[in-house]
Design a protein around this motif. Structure first.
Motif, short mmCIF file in Angstrom:
data_model
loop_
_atom_site.label_atom_id
_atom_site.label_comp_id
_atom_site.label_asym_id
_atom_site.label_seq_id
_atom_site.Cartn_x
_atom_site.Cartn_y
_atom_site.Cartn_z
N ALA A 1 0.83 -1.21 0.00
CA ALA A 1 0.00 0.00 0.00
C ALA A 1 0.86 1.26 0.00
N GLY A 2 2.04 1.18 0.58
CA GLY A 2 2.91 2.35 0.64
C GLY A 2 3.74 2.59 -0.61
N THR A 3 3.64 1.71 -1.60
CA THR A 3 4.43 1.89 -2.81
C THR A 3 3.82 2.97 -3.71
N GLU A 4 4.67 3.55 -4.52
CA GLU A 4 4.19 4.55 -5.47
C GLU A 4 3.22 3.92 -6.47
N GLU A 5 3.46 2.67 -6.86
CA GLU A 5 2.60 2.00 -7.82
C GLU A 5 1.18 1.85 -7.29
N ALA A 6 1.04 1.35 -6.06
CA ALA A 6 -0.29 1.15 -5.49
C ALA A 6 -1.01 2.48 -5.30
N GLN A 7 -0.29 3.50 -4.86
CA GLN A 7 -0.92 4.80 -4.68
C GLN A 7 -1.38 5.38 -6.03
N GLU A 8 -0.64 5.08 -7.07
CA GLU A 8 -1.06 5.53 -8.41
C GLU A 8 -2.30 4.78 -8.87
N TRP A 9 -2.43 3.50 -8.53
CA TRP A 9 -3.67 2.78 -8.84
C TRP A 9 -4.87 3.50 -8.23
N GLY A 10 -4.72 3.85 -6.95
CA GLY A 10 -5.82 4.53 -6.29
C GLY A 10 -6.16 5.86 -6.92
N ARG A 11 -5.13 6.61 -7.28
CA ARG A 11 -5.38 7.92 -7.90
C ARG A 11 -6.08 7.76 -9.25
N LEU A 12 -5.59 6.85 -10.08
CA LEU A 12 -6.17 6.67 -11.40
C LEU A 12 -7.60 6.13 -11.34
N ALA A 13 -7.85 5.23 -10.41
CA ALA A 13 -9.18 4.62 -10.32
C ALA A 13 -10.25 5.68 -10.02
N GLU A 14 -9.85 6.71 -9.27
CA GLU A 14 -10.82 7.77 -8.99
C GLU A 14 -10.84 8.82 -10.10
N ARG A 15 -9.69 9.15 -10.64
CA ARG A 15 -9.64 10.20 -11.65
C ARG A 15 -10.23 9.76 -12.99
N VAL A 16 -10.27 8.45 -13.25
CA VAL A 16 -10.88 7.92 -14.47
C VAL A 16 -12.06 7.04 -14.03
N PRO A 17 -13.20 7.64 -13.71
CA PRO A 17 -14.31 6.89 -13.10
C PRO A 17 -14.97 5.93 -14.08
N PRO A 18 -15.79 5.04 -13.56
CA PRO A 18 -16.50 4.06 -14.41
C PRO A 18 -17.39 4.77 -15.44
N VAL A 19 -17.55 4.12 -16.58
CA VAL A 19 -18.39 4.65 -17.66
C VAL A 19 -19.43 3.59 -18.03
N LEU A 20 -20.69 4.00 -18.07
CA LEU A 20 -21.78 3.08 -18.40
C LEU A 20 -22.00 3.04 -19.92
N ARG A 21 -22.09 1.83 -20.45
CA ARG A 21 -22.52 1.63 -21.84
C ARG A 21 -23.78 0.78 -21.81
N THR A 22 -24.92 1.40 -22.07
CA THR A 22 -26.18 0.66 -22.02
C THR A 22 -26.40 -0.19 -23.28
N HIS A 23 -25.91 0.31 -24.44
CA HIS A 23 -26.15 -0.39 -25.71
C HIS A 23 -24.85 -0.45 -26.52
N ASP A 24 -24.78 -1.43 -27.39
CA ASP A 24 -23.63 -1.48 -28.30
C ASP A 24 -23.92 -0.62 -29.53
N ARG A 25 -23.02 -0.60 -30.48
CA ARG A 25 -23.13 0.29 -31.65
C ARG A 25 -24.32 -0.08 -32.53
N PHE A 26 -24.82 -1.32 -32.40
CA PHE A 26 -25.93 -1.76 -33.24
C PHE A 26 -27.28 -1.61 -32.54
N GLY A 27 -27.27 -1.11 -31.31
CA GLY A 27 -28.52 -0.91 -30.60
C GLY A 27 -28.90 -2.03 -29.66
N HIS A 28 -28.06 -3.06 -29.54
CA HIS A 28 -28.35 -4.14 -28.61
C HIS A 28 -28.02 -3.73 -27.18
#
Length: 543
Positions: A47-74
Protein backbone atom coordinates in the motif's frame (compact mmCIF):
# COMPACT_ATOMS: atom_id res chain seq x y z
CA UNK A 1 16.39 28.02 -12.97
CA UNK A 2 17.18 29.47 -9.51
CA UNK A 3 13.61 30.71 -9.10
CA UNK A 4 12.36 27.13 -9.38
CA UNK A 5 14.55 25.68 -6.65
CA UNK A 6 12.30 23.66 -4.32
CA UNK A 7 12.85 24.24 -0.62
CA UNK A 8 10.77 23.74 2.50
CA UNK A 9 8.57 21.07 0.99
CA UNK A 10 8.13 17.57 2.49
CA UNK A 11 9.41 14.58 0.54
CA UNK A 12 6.79 12.29 -1.01
CA UNK A 13 5.32 9.84 1.47
CA UNK A 14 6.10 6.63 -0.42
CA UNK A 15 8.02 3.49 0.32
CA UNK A 16 6.52 3.17 3.79
CA UNK A 17 4.54 0.44 5.54
CA UNK A 18 0.95 1.52 6.24
CA UNK A 19 0.80 -1.26 8.84
CA UNK A 20 3.34 0.66 10.92
CA UNK A 21 0.52 1.62 13.27
CA UNK A 22 1.13 0.77 16.93
CA UNK A 23 -2.57 0.82 17.85
CA UNK A 24 -3.42 -1.56 15.01
CA UNK A 25 -0.56 -3.97 15.66
CA UNK A 26 -1.32 -4.14 19.40
CA UNK A 27 -4.99 -4.86 18.64
CA UNK A 28 -4.04 -7.53 16.10
CA UNK A 29 -2.22 -9.44 18.85
CA UNK A 30 -4.83 -8.74 21.52
CA UNK A 31 -7.75 -9.88 19.37
CA UNK A 32 -6.15 -13.21 18.51
CA UNK A 33 -4.61 -12.71 15.06
CA UNK A 34 -0.97 -12.08 15.83
CA UNK A 35 -0.22 -14.98 13.50
CA UNK A 36 -1.23 -12.68 10.57
CA UNK A 37 1.36 -9.98 11.33
CA UNK A 38 3.60 -10.86 8.39
CA UNK A 39 0.63 -10.83 5.99
CA UNK A 40 -0.56 -7.46 7.29
CA UNK A 41 2.91 -5.93 6.96
CA UNK A 42 3.32 -7.33 3.44
CA UNK A 43 0.09 -5.67 2.37
CA UNK A 44 1.03 -2.49 4.24
CA UNK A 45 4.32 -2.27 2.37
CA UNK A 46 2.49 -2.75 -0.92
CA UNK A 47 0.00 0.00 0.00
CA UNK A 48 2.91 2.35 0.64
CA UNK A 49 4.43 1.89 -2.81
CA UNK A 50 4.19 4.55 -5.47
CA UNK A 51 2.60 2.00 -7.82
CA UNK A 52 -0.29 1.15 -5.49
CA UNK A 53 -0.92 4.80 -4.68
CA UNK A 54 -1.06 5.53 -8.41
CA UNK A 55 -3.67 2.78 -8.84
CA UNK A 56 -5.82 4.53 -6.29
CA UNK A 57 -5.38 7.92 -7.90
CA UNK A 58 -6.17 6.67 -11.40
CA UNK A 59 -9.18 4.62 -10.32
CA UNK A 60 -10.82 7.77 -8.99
CA UNK A 61 -9.64 10.20 -11.65
CA UNK A 62 -10.88 7.92 -14.47
CA UNK A 63 -14.31 6.89 -13.10
CA UNK A 64 -16.50 4.06 -14.41
CA UNK A 65 -18.39 4.65 -17.66
CA UNK A 66 -21.78 3.08 -18.40
CA UNK A 67 -22.52 1.63 -21.84
CA UNK A 68 -26.18 0.66 -22.02
CA UNK A 69 -26.15 -0.39 -25.71
CA UNK A 70 -23.63 -1.48 -28.30
CA UNK A 71 -23.13 0.29 -31.65
CA UNK A 72 -25.93 -1.76 -33.24
CA UNK A 73 -28.52 -0.91 -30.60
CA UNK A 74 -28.35 -4.14 -28.61
CA UNK A 75 -28.65 -3.81 -24.85
CA UNK A 76 -25.31 -4.66 -23.18
CA UNK A 77 -25.44 -2.92 -19.75
CA UNK A 78 -21.68 -2.84 -19.40
CA UNK A 79 -19.56 -0.67 -17.10
CA UNK A 80 -16.07 0.12 -18.35
CA UNK A 81 -13.47 0.28 -15.57
CA UNK A 82 -9.92 1.58 -15.76
CA UNK A 83 -7.20 -1.13 -15.48
CA UNK A 84 -6.04 0.38 -12.17
CA UNK A 85 -9.40 -0.57 -10.66
CA UNK A 86 -8.84 -4.20 -11.57
CA UNK A 87 -5.35 -4.04 -10.07
CA UNK A 88 -6.88 -2.82 -6.81
CA UNK A 89 -9.55 -5.51 -6.85
CA UNK A 90 -7.09 -8.25 -7.72
CA UNK A 91 -4.83 -7.24 -4.83
CA UNK A 92 -7.70 -7.03 -2.34
CA UNK A 93 -9.13 -10.41 -3.34
CA UNK A 94 -5.71 -12.01 -3.54
CA UNK A 95 -4.92 -10.93 0.03
CA UNK A 96 -8.29 -12.13 1.35
CA UNK A 97 -9.91 -8.78 2.15
CA UNK A 98 -13.19 -10.08 0.74
CA UNK A 99 -14.86 -13.31 1.92
CA UNK A 100 -11.76 -15.48 2.42
CA UNK A 101 -12.08 -15.33 6.22
CA UNK A 102 -15.20 -17.49 6.04
CA UNK A 103 -13.11 -20.35 4.64
CA UNK A 104 -10.29 -19.89 7.16
CA UNK A 105 -10.77 -22.06 10.28
CA UNK A 106 -8.09 -20.25 12.33
CA UNK A 107 -9.31 -18.23 15.32
CA UNK A 108 -8.77 -14.59 14.51
CA UNK A 109 -9.34 -14.96 10.76
CA UNK A 110 -11.88 -12.13 10.73
CA UNK A 111 -9.53 -9.96 12.81
CA UNK A 112 -6.71 -10.54 10.33
CA UNK A 113 -9.06 -9.63 7.51
CA UNK A 114 -10.08 -6.43 9.34
CA UNK A 115 -6.44 -5.41 9.83
CA UNK A 116 -5.71 -5.87 6.14
CA UNK A 117 -8.83 -3.90 5.26
CA UNK A 118 -7.44 -1.08 7.43
CA UNK A 119 -3.95 -0.98 5.91
CA UNK A 120 -5.01 -1.31 2.26
CA UNK A 121 -5.98 2.37 2.19
CA UNK A 122 -5.02 3.44 -1.32
CA UNK A 123 -8.63 3.65 -2.62
CA UNK A 124 -11.92 3.45 -0.76
CA UNK A 125 -14.18 2.90 -3.76
CA UNK A 126 -13.20 -0.66 -4.57
CA UNK A 127 -13.64 -1.47 -0.88
CA UNK A 128 -17.40 -1.42 -1.45
CA UNK A 129 -17.64 -4.64 -3.54
CA UNK A 130 -14.92 -6.17 -1.34
CA UNK A 131 -17.01 -5.44 1.74
CA UNK A 132 -20.25 -6.70 0.21
CA UNK A 133 -18.58 -9.93 -0.90
CA UNK A 134 -17.43 -10.42 2.70
CA UNK A 135 -20.87 -9.69 4.08
CA UNK A 136 -22.96 -11.78 1.68
CA UNK A 137 -21.74 -15.17 2.96
CA UNK A 138 -23.67 -15.49 6.25
CA UNK A 139 -26.87 -14.25 4.61
CA UNK A 140 -26.49 -16.72 1.74
CA UNK A 141 -26.21 -19.56 4.25
CA UNK A 142 -29.96 -19.16 4.83
CA UNK A 143 -30.23 -21.01 1.49
CA UNK A 144 -27.92 -24.05 1.96
CA UNK A 145 -28.10 -25.21 -1.65
CA UNK A 146 -27.13 -21.79 -2.98
CA UNK A 147 -24.38 -21.47 -0.38
CA UNK A 148 -22.96 -24.86 -1.35
CA UNK A 149 -22.68 -23.71 -4.96
CA UNK A 150 -21.44 -20.17 -4.53
CA UNK A 151 -19.64 -19.87 -1.20
CA UNK A 152 -16.45 -21.63 -2.39
CA UNK A 153 -16.30 -19.16 -5.30
CA UNK A 154 -17.00 -16.14 -3.08
CA UNK A 155 -14.18 -17.15 -0.73
CA UNK A 156 -11.73 -17.86 -3.58
CA UNK A 157 -8.67 -15.62 -3.61
CA UNK A 158 -8.70 -15.40 -7.40
CA UNK A 159 -10.18 -12.26 -8.94
CA UNK A 160 -12.06 -13.23 -12.10
CA UNK A 161 -13.75 -10.19 -13.69
CA UNK A 162 -16.00 -10.38 -16.72
CA UNK A 163 -19.63 -11.26 -17.36
CA UNK A 164 -19.93 -15.03 -17.41
CA UNK A 165 -22.15 -17.57 -15.69
CA UNK A 166 -21.15 -17.57 -11.99
CA UNK A 167 -20.72 -21.31 -11.66
CA UNK A 168 -18.18 -21.29 -14.50
CA UNK A 169 -15.88 -18.72 -12.91
CA UNK A 170 -13.02 -19.29 -10.45
CA UNK A 171 -13.93 -16.40 -8.18
CA UNK A 172 -17.00 -14.25 -7.59
CA UNK A 173 -17.77 -10.76 -6.34
CA UNK A 174 -21.13 -9.93 -4.76
CA UNK A 175 -23.28 -6.85 -4.20
CA UNK A 176 -26.67 -5.95 -2.82
CA UNK A 177 -29.75 -4.04 -4.01
CA UNK A 178 -31.95 -3.00 -1.11
CA UNK A 179 -33.09 0.60 -1.36
CA UNK A 180 -35.71 2.10 -3.63
CA UNK A 181 -36.49 5.73 -4.41
CA UNK A 182 -39.70 5.82 -2.41
CA UNK A 183 -38.22 4.41 0.79
CA UNK A 184 -34.45 4.64 1.18
CA UNK A 185 -33.69 3.15 4.60
CA UNK A 186 -37.37 2.24 4.97
CA UNK A 187 -36.98 -0.92 2.91
CA UNK A 188 -40.45 -2.17 3.90
CA UNK A 189 -41.77 0.49 1.52
CA UNK A 190 -40.16 -1.36 -1.40
CA UNK A 191 -42.45 -2.07 -4.34
CA UNK A 192 -40.31 -4.45 -6.43
CA UNK A 193 -42.41 -7.58 -6.98
CA UNK A 194 -41.24 -11.19 -6.88
CA UNK A 195 -43.44 -13.75 -8.64
CA UNK A 196 -42.78 -17.46 -7.96
CA UNK A 197 -42.17 -19.76 -10.96
CA UNK A 198 -42.87 -23.49 -11.38
CA UNK A 199 -39.14 -24.32 -11.31
CA UNK A 200 -38.72 -22.77 -7.83
CA UNK A 201 -37.20 -19.51 -9.04
CA UNK A 202 -38.84 -16.09 -8.94
CA UNK A 203 -39.17 -13.24 -11.43
CA UNK A 204 -38.35 -9.78 -10.08
CA UNK A 205 -39.83 -6.59 -11.54
CA UNK A 206 -39.10 -3.12 -10.19
CA UNK A 207 -36.60 -0.30 -9.76
CA UNK A 208 -33.63 -0.11 -7.36
CA UNK A 209 -32.27 3.30 -6.39
CA UNK A 210 -28.73 2.33 -5.32
CA UNK A 211 -26.86 -0.75 -6.54
CA UNK A 212 -23.15 -0.40 -5.96
CA UNK A 213 -20.67 -2.30 -8.09
CA UNK A 214 -23.30 -3.35 -10.68
CA UNK A 215 -20.76 -5.47 -12.56
CA UNK A 216 -20.61 -7.92 -9.66
CA UNK A 217 -21.56 -11.52 -10.30
CA UNK A 218 -24.28 -11.96 -7.68
CA UNK A 219 -26.59 -9.64 -5.75
CA UNK A 220 -28.77 -9.98 -2.71
CA UNK A 221 -31.96 -8.04 -3.30
CA UNK A 222 -35.18 -7.35 -1.44
CA UNK A 223 -38.56 -7.70 -3.13
CA UNK A 224 -42.20 -8.20 -2.20
CA UNK A 225 -43.12 -11.89 -2.59
CA UNK A 226 -46.60 -13.33 -1.90
CA UNK A 227 -45.49 -13.90 1.70
CA UNK A 228 -44.12 -10.38 2.19
CA UNK A 229 -40.75 -8.66 1.87
CA UNK A 230 -38.18 -11.35 1.05
CA UNK A 231 -34.51 -11.73 0.22
CA UNK A 232 -33.37 -13.04 -3.17
CA UNK A 233 -30.14 -13.99 -4.91
CA UNK A 234 -29.93 -12.38 -8.36
CA UNK A 235 -27.14 -13.47 -10.74
CA UNK A 236 -25.84 -10.97 -13.28
CA UNK A 237 -25.52 -13.74 -15.89
CA UNK A 238 -27.72 -16.83 -16.03
CA UNK A 239 -26.48 -20.41 -16.16
CA UNK A 240 -26.91 -20.57 -19.96
CA UNK A 241 -24.67 -17.52 -20.41
CA UNK A 242 -27.44 -15.04 -21.23
CA UNK A 243 -27.75 -11.71 -19.39
CA UNK A 244 -30.30 -11.62 -16.65
CA UNK A 245 -33.06 -9.01 -17.08
CA UNK A 246 -31.27 -6.50 -14.87
CA UNK A 247 -30.83 -3.26 -16.77
CA UNK A 248 -28.57 -0.38 -15.75
CA UNK A 249 -30.41 2.95 -16.03
CA UNK A 250 -27.65 5.35 -15.01
CA UNK A 251 -24.60 5.67 -12.78
CA UNK A 252 -24.81 8.04 -9.83
CA UNK A 253 -22.67 11.19 -9.98
CA UNK A 254 -21.37 11.11 -6.39
CA UNK A 255 -19.39 13.43 -4.14
CA UNK A 256 -16.71 10.79 -3.63
CA UNK A 257 -16.26 7.03 -3.95
CA UNK A 258 -15.94 7.68 -7.65
CA UNK A 259 -13.93 4.58 -8.50
CA UNK A 260 -16.96 2.51 -7.47
CA UNK A 261 -19.87 2.46 -9.89
CA UNK A 262 -23.22 2.97 -8.17
CA UNK A 263 -26.22 2.46 -10.41
CA UNK A 264 -29.94 2.72 -10.66
CA UNK A 265 -31.22 -0.53 -12.08
CA UNK A 266 -34.45 -2.00 -13.43
CA UNK A 267 -35.50 -5.59 -12.88
CA UNK A 268 -37.64 -6.56 -15.86
CA UNK A 269 -38.61 -10.08 -14.91
CA UNK A 270 -35.11 -10.89 -13.62
CA UNK A 271 -34.53 -14.48 -12.52
CA UNK A 272 -33.85 -14.83 -8.79
CA UNK A 273 -33.79 -17.45 -6.06
CA UNK A 274 -35.25 -17.11 -2.58
CA UNK A 275 -32.78 -16.82 0.30
CA UNK A 276 -34.38 -17.71 3.61
CA UNK A 277 -38.15 -17.66 4.03
CA UNK A 278 -40.74 -15.48 2.34
CA UNK A 279 -41.63 -12.49 4.47
CA UNK A 280 -38.36 -12.59 6.43
CA UNK A 281 -36.18 -10.66 4.02
CA UNK A 282 -34.96 -8.06 6.50
CA UNK A 283 -34.08 -10.69 9.09
CA UNK A 284 -32.22 -12.69 6.43
CA UNK A 285 -30.16 -9.77 5.18
CA UNK A 286 -29.53 -8.13 8.56
CA UNK A 287 -26.24 -9.96 9.18
CA UNK A 288 -24.98 -8.71 5.83
CA UNK A 289 -25.86 -5.18 6.95
CA UNK A 290 -24.08 -5.69 10.29
CA UNK A 291 -20.90 -6.76 8.55
CA UNK A 292 -20.93 -3.88 6.11
CA UNK A 293 -21.49 -1.57 9.10
CA UNK A 294 -18.36 -3.04 10.63
CA UNK A 295 -16.53 -2.21 7.42
CA UNK A 296 -17.87 1.36 7.54
CA UNK A 297 -16.23 1.66 10.96
CA UNK A 298 -13.01 0.02 9.76
CA UNK A 299 -12.98 2.15 6.62
CA UNK A 300 -13.37 5.34 8.62
CA UNK A 301 -10.58 4.31 10.98
CA UNK A 302 -8.42 3.62 7.92
CA UNK A 303 -9.15 7.04 6.46
CA UNK A 304 -8.41 8.71 9.80
CA UNK A 305 -5.08 6.94 10.11
CA UNK A 306 -4.13 7.83 6.55
CA UNK A 307 -5.04 11.49 7.09
CA UNK A 308 -3.17 11.60 10.40
CA UNK A 309 0.00 10.16 8.90
CA UNK A 310 -0.11 12.66 6.02
CA UNK A 311 -0.57 15.56 8.43
CA UNK A 312 2.24 14.47 10.76
CA UNK A 313 4.56 13.80 7.82
CA UNK A 314 3.96 17.28 6.44
CA UNK A 315 4.43 18.97 9.81
CA UNK A 316 7.73 17.18 10.44
CA UNK A 317 9.23 18.45 7.18
CA UNK A 318 7.68 21.89 6.76
CA UNK A 319 8.89 25.05 8.53
CA UNK A 320 7.18 28.36 9.18
CA UNK A 321 8.26 31.40 11.18
CA UNK A 322 11.66 29.86 11.93
CA UNK A 323 10.52 26.49 13.30
CA UNK A 324 9.25 23.19 11.97
CA UNK A 325 5.48 23.01 12.16
CA UNK A 326 5.67 19.95 14.41
CA UNK A 327 7.62 21.98 16.97
CA UNK A 328 5.03 24.75 17.21
CA UNK A 329 2.74 24.40 20.26
CA UNK A 330 -0.60 24.94 18.56
CA UNK A 331 0.21 22.61 15.67
CA UNK A 332 1.37 19.99 18.17
CA UNK A 333 -2.02 20.26 19.85
CA UNK A 334 -3.81 19.66 16.55
CA UNK A 335 -1.59 16.74 15.52
CA UNK A 336 -1.91 15.06 18.91
CA UNK A 337 -5.68 15.42 18.80
CA UNK A 338 -5.75 13.84 15.32
CA UNK A 339 -3.70 10.90 16.63
CA UNK A 340 -5.99 10.43 19.66
CA UNK A 341 -9.13 10.40 17.48
CA UNK A 342 -7.52 8.00 15.03
CA UNK A 343 -6.31 5.58 17.71
CA UNK A 344 -9.69 5.57 19.43
CA UNK A 345 -11.34 4.66 16.11
CA UNK A 346 -8.81 1.94 15.26
CA UNK A 347 -8.95 0.39 18.73
CA UNK A 348 -12.74 0.13 18.86
CA UNK A 349 -12.97 -1.08 15.24
CA UNK A 350 -10.51 -3.89 15.93
CA UNK A 351 -12.33 -4.80 19.16
CA UNK A 352 -15.51 -5.16 17.13
CA UNK A 353 -13.66 -7.28 14.57
CA UNK A 354 -12.58 -9.53 17.42
CA UNK A 355 -16.16 -9.73 18.68
CA UNK A 356 -17.29 -10.63 15.17
CA UNK A 357 -14.71 -13.39 14.92
CA UNK A 358 -15.77 -14.90 18.23
CA UNK A 359 -19.48 -14.43 17.51
CA UNK A 360 -19.34 -16.38 14.25
CA UNK A 361 -17.62 -19.15 16.21
CA UNK A 362 -20.55 -19.37 18.62
CA UNK A 363 -19.68 -16.99 21.48
CA UNK A 364 -23.09 -15.61 22.47
CA UNK A 365 -21.68 -13.05 24.91
CA UNK A 366 -19.49 -11.56 22.20
CA UNK A 367 -22.44 -11.56 19.79
CA UNK A 368 -24.49 -9.59 22.35
CA UNK A 369 -21.66 -7.12 22.94
CA UNK A 370 -21.19 -6.65 19.20
CA UNK A 371 -24.88 -5.86 18.73
CA UNK A 372 -24.68 -2.71 20.85
CA UNK A 373 -20.99 -1.96 20.35
CA UNK A 374 -21.30 -1.95 16.57
CA UNK A 375 -24.44 0.22 16.53
CA UNK A 376 -22.95 2.98 18.68
CA UNK A 377 -19.48 2.82 17.10
CA UNK A 378 -20.79 2.91 13.54
CA UNK A 379 -22.68 6.05 14.49
CA UNK A 380 -19.89 7.87 16.32
CA UNK A 381 -16.70 6.82 14.52
CA UNK A 382 -18.22 7.46 11.09
CA UNK A 383 -19.65 10.77 12.29
CA UNK A 384 -16.17 11.91 13.37
CA UNK A 385 -14.49 11.01 10.08
CA UNK A 386 -15.26 14.08 7.93
CA UNK A 387 -14.29 16.58 10.66
CA UNK A 388 -11.06 14.68 11.25
CA UNK A 389 -10.15 14.72 7.56
CA UNK A 390 -10.94 18.41 7.30
CA UNK A 391 -8.62 19.22 10.20
CA UNK A 392 -5.84 17.07 8.74
CA UNK A 393 -6.23 18.94 5.46
CA UNK A 394 -5.77 22.25 7.29
CA UNK A 395 -2.44 21.03 8.66
CA UNK A 396 -1.13 21.19 5.09
CA UNK A 397 -2.74 24.55 4.39
CA UNK A 398 -3.28 25.22 0.71
CA UNK A 399 -1.18 22.16 -0.15
CA UNK A 400 -3.80 20.01 1.54
CA UNK A 401 -6.56 21.39 -0.65
CA UNK A 402 -4.73 20.27 -3.78
CA UNK A 403 -5.70 16.88 -5.17
CA UNK A 404 -2.09 15.67 -5.34
CA UNK A 405 -1.86 15.70 -1.54
CA UNK A 406 -4.36 12.84 -1.33
CA UNK A 407 -6.35 14.54 1.42
CA UNK A 408 -9.23 15.82 -0.76
CA UNK A 409 -9.96 12.24 -1.76
CA UNK A 410 -10.02 11.12 1.88
CA UNK A 411 -12.22 14.11 2.73
CA UNK A 412 -14.74 13.18 0.00
CA UNK A 413 -14.84 9.54 1.00
CA UNK A 414 -15.57 9.79 4.70
CA UNK A 415 -19.12 11.26 4.60
CA UNK A 416 -20.21 8.20 2.64
CA UNK A 417 -19.29 5.87 5.48
CA UNK A 418 -21.54 7.82 7.83
CA UNK A 419 -24.39 7.57 5.31
CA UNK A 420 -23.92 4.03 3.97
CA UNK A 421 -25.83 1.29 5.82
CA UNK A 422 -27.84 3.81 7.79
CA UNK A 423 -27.04 7.49 8.25
CA UNK A 424 -26.64 9.04 11.69
CA UNK A 425 -30.27 8.96 12.76
CA UNK A 426 -30.80 5.41 11.50
CA UNK A 427 -27.69 4.18 13.34
CA UNK A 428 -28.67 5.96 16.57
CA UNK A 429 -32.22 4.60 16.44
CA UNK A 430 -30.87 1.13 15.74
CA UNK A 431 -28.96 1.35 19.01
CA UNK A 432 -32.20 2.24 20.81
CA UNK A 433 -33.90 -0.69 19.11
CA UNK A 434 -31.21 -3.01 20.44
CA UNK A 435 -31.75 -1.65 23.95
CA UNK A 436 -35.46 -2.42 23.75
CA UNK A 437 -35.39 -5.77 21.98
CA UNK A 438 -32.09 -7.20 23.22
CA UNK A 439 -31.46 -5.87 26.74
CA UNK A 440 -28.70 -8.43 27.18
CA UNK A 441 -26.70 -6.47 24.57
CA UNK A 442 -26.71 -3.44 26.91
CA UNK A 443 -25.61 -5.66 29.81
CA UNK A 444 -22.72 -7.09 27.80
CA UNK A 445 -21.77 -3.64 26.54
CA UNK A 446 -21.61 -2.21 30.05
CA UNK A 447 -19.73 -5.29 31.28
CA UNK A 448 -17.09 -4.56 28.62
CA UNK A 449 -16.86 -0.93 29.66
CA UNK A 450 -16.64 -1.92 33.34
CA UNK A 451 -13.44 -3.86 32.70
CA UNK A 452 -11.71 -0.52 33.17
CA UNK A 453 -13.67 0.46 36.30
CA UNK A 454 -11.53 2.21 38.88
CA UNK A 455 -8.64 2.87 36.50
CA UNK A 456 -9.54 6.49 35.70
CA UNK A 457 -11.89 8.79 37.61
CA UNK A 458 -12.96 10.60 34.45
CA UNK A 459 -14.02 7.36 32.81
CA UNK A 460 -15.87 6.26 35.94
CA UNK A 461 -17.76 9.57 36.05
CA UNK A 462 -18.65 9.32 32.37
CA UNK A 463 -19.96 5.76 32.81
CA UNK A 464 -22.09 6.91 35.75
CA UNK A 465 -23.57 9.64 33.54
CA UNK A 466 -24.31 7.10 30.80
CA UNK A 467 -26.10 4.81 33.23
CA UNK A 468 -28.21 7.75 34.36
CA UNK A 469 -29.06 8.58 30.75
CA UNK A 470 -30.08 4.99 30.07
CA UNK A 471 -32.37 4.90 33.10
CA UNK A 472 -34.27 7.98 31.86
CA UNK A 473 -36.79 6.83 29.25
CA UNK A 474 -38.43 10.22 28.71
CA UNK A 475 -37.93 11.58 25.19
CA UNK A 476 -35.35 8.86 24.56
CA UNK A 477 -35.77 9.00 20.81
CA UNK A 478 -35.27 12.77 20.85
CA UNK A 479 -32.09 12.25 22.90
CA UNK A 480 -30.86 9.28 20.84
CA UNK A 481 -27.78 10.94 19.37
CA UNK A 482 -26.71 12.30 22.75
CA UNK A 483 -27.09 8.90 24.43
CA UNK A 484 -25.40 6.94 21.64
CA UNK A 485 -22.49 9.39 21.48
CA UNK A 486 -21.84 8.95 25.19
CA UNK A 487 -22.05 5.18 24.89
CA UNK A 488 -19.51 5.22 22.08
CA UNK A 489 -17.16 7.48 24.02
CA UNK A 490 -17.16 5.39 27.19
CA UNK A 491 -16.46 2.28 25.11
CA UNK A 492 -13.52 3.96 23.40
CA UNK A 493 -12.36 5.35 26.74
CA UNK A 494 -12.50 1.96 28.42
CA UNK A 495 -10.49 0.33 25.62
CA UNK A 496 -7.85 3.07 25.61
CA UNK A 497 -7.47 3.09 29.40
CA UNK A 498 -6.90 -0.65 29.30
CA UNK A 499 -4.76 -0.95 26.20
CA UNK A 500 -3.30 2.35 24.96
CA UNK A 501 -0.18 4.13 26.24
CA UNK A 502 -0.88 6.39 29.19
CA UNK A 503 -0.33 9.54 27.11
CA UNK A 504 -3.09 8.61 24.65
CA UNK A 505 -5.56 7.40 27.29
CA UNK A 506 -4.94 10.50 29.41
CA UNK A 507 -5.58 12.83 26.47
CA UNK A 508 -8.76 10.98 25.50
CA UNK A 509 -10.19 10.99 29.01
CA UNK A 510 -9.30 14.63 29.64
CA UNK A 511 -10.88 15.83 26.40
CA UNK A 512 -13.66 13.46 25.35
CA UNK A 513 -14.83 12.31 28.79
CA UNK A 514 -13.94 15.12 31.21
CA UNK A 515 -14.94 17.65 28.54
CA UNK A 516 -11.80 19.75 28.99
CA UNK A 517 -11.93 20.32 25.27
CA UNK A 518 -13.15 22.90 22.77
CA UNK A 519 -15.53 22.59 19.86
CA UNK A 520 -12.81 21.65 17.36
CA UNK A 521 -9.85 19.30 17.18
CA UNK A 522 -6.66 20.89 18.45
CA UNK A 523 -8.15 22.11 21.72
CA UNK A 524 -6.58 19.60 24.10
CA UNK A 525 -5.84 20.90 27.61
CA UNK A 526 -2.36 21.65 28.92
CA UNK A 527 -0.29 19.14 30.84
CA UNK A 528 -0.50 16.26 28.34
CA UNK A 529 2.44 14.38 26.81
CA UNK A 530 1.89 15.59 23.24
CA UNK A 531 5.30 14.43 22.00
CA UNK A 532 4.59 10.81 22.90
CA UNK A 533 1.21 11.00 21.20
CA UNK A 534 2.47 12.59 17.99
CA UNK A 535 5.27 10.05 17.68
CA UNK A 536 2.59 7.37 17.15
CA UNK A 537 1.61 9.11 13.92
CA UNK A 538 5.10 8.94 12.40
CA UNK A 539 5.97 6.53 9.59
CA UNK A 540 9.31 6.22 7.83
CA UNK A 541 10.32 4.61 4.51
CA UNK A 542 11.23 0.94 4.81
CA UNK A 543 14.23 -0.73 3.18
Amino acid sequence: MPTHEVTNQPPPLVGHDTAHDPALLAALEREGAGWASDEVHALGRLAGTEEAQEWGRLAERVPPVLRTHDRFGHRVDEVDLVPAYHSLMGTAVGHGLHAAAWADPRPGAHVARAAKFLVWNVDAGHGCPISMTYAVVPALRAAPDLAATYEPLLTSTTYDPGLRAPAGKVGLVAGMSMTEKQGGSDVRANTTRAVPQPDGSYRLTGHKWFTSAPMSDLFLSLAQAPGGLSCFLVPRVLADGTRNAMHLVRLKDKLGNRSNASAEIEYDGATAWLVGEEGRGVRTIVEMVNLTRLDCTLGTASGMRNATVLAVHHARHRSAFGRRLVDQPLMRNVLADLVVESEAATTVAMRLAGATDRAVRGDLDEASFRRMGLAVSKYWVCKRGPAHAGEAMECLGGNGYVEESGLPRIYRELPLLSIWEGSGNVAALDALRAMGREPESVERFLAEVDLAAGADRRLDDAVATVRKELSDHDDLELRARRVVERLALVLQGSLLVRHAPAAVADAFCASRLDRDWGGALGTLPTGLDLDAIIERGVVEPVD
